[in-house]
Design a protein around this motif. Structure first.
Motif, mmCIF file in Angstrom:
data_model
loop_
_atom_site.group_PDB
_atom_site.id
_atom_site.type_symbol
_atom_site.label_atom_id
_atom_site.label_comp_id
_atom_site.label_asym_id
_atom_site.label_seq_id
_atom_site.Cartn_x
_atom_site.Cartn_y
_atom_site.Cartn_z
ATOM 1 N N UNK A 25 -20.453 -130.597 31.915
ATOM 2 C CA UNK A 25 -19.449 -130.584 30.862
ATOM 3 C C UNK A 25 -18.569 -129.364 31.077
ATOM 4 N N UNK A 26 -17.261 -129.553 31.011
ATOM 5 C CA UNK A 26 -16.291 -128.485 31.231
ATOM 6 C C UNK A 26 -16.212 -127.615 29.975
ATOM 7 N N UNK A 27 -16.292 -126.303 30.150
ATOM 8 C CA UNK A 27 -16.188 -125.356 29.038
ATOM 9 C C UNK A 27 -15.258 -124.214 29.427
ATOM 10 N N UNK A 79 -4.684 -137.216 40.652
ATOM 11 C CA UNK A 79 -5.311 -136.059 39.994
ATOM 12 C C UNK A 79 -5.462 -136.248 38.483
ATOM 13 N N UNK A 80 -6.521 -135.645 37.954
ATOM 14 C CA UNK A 80 -6.796 -135.651 36.524
ATOM 15 C C UNK A 80 -6.980 -134.194 36.106
ATOM 16 N N UNK A 81 -6.257 -133.779 35.090
ATOM 17 C CA UNK A 81 -6.398 -132.409 34.597
ATOM 18 C C UNK A 81 -7.625 -132.330 33.696
ATOM 19 N N UNK A 82 -8.513 -131.404 33.999
ATOM 20 C CA UNK A 82 -9.708 -131.218 33.186
ATOM 21 C C UNK A 82 -9.378 -130.398 31.955
ATOM 22 N N UNK A 83 -10.029 -130.746 30.860
ATOM 23 C CA UNK A 83 -9.853 -130.039 29.593
ATOM 24 C C UNK A 83 -11.221 -129.651 29.059
ATOM 25 N N UNK A 84 -11.234 -128.687 28.181
ATOM 26 C CA UNK A 84 -12.471 -128.226 27.573
ATOM 27 C C UNK A 84 -13.200 -129.408 26.941
#
Length: 55
Positions: free
Chosen positions: A42-44, A24-29
């Motif tokens: 793109x994660x927002x 797993x990879x934690x998504x960040x803004x």
């Protein structure tokens, strides 16, 4: 975000890093996620999880 073994051939990447099944990879803004050759985003606005807030 976690790649699953049955989807591992689609080339899922987070910030150009290829995801491997079960890692797993934690998504960040601001992270860029590619879900194969034709889908990316793109994660927002990810909220902090409990315990992540600054003291």
């Amino acid at each position: 975000m976690t790649e699953v073994p049955r989807g591992a051939s689609n080339g899922t990447r987070v910030n150009d890093r290829v995801l491997t099944p079960g890692s797993p990879v934690r998504l960040r803004d601001g992270d860029r996620v590619d879900l194969g050759p034709e889908v990316d985003f793109v994660v927002r606005g990810i909220e902090d999880e409990p315990g992540d807030a600054a003291p």
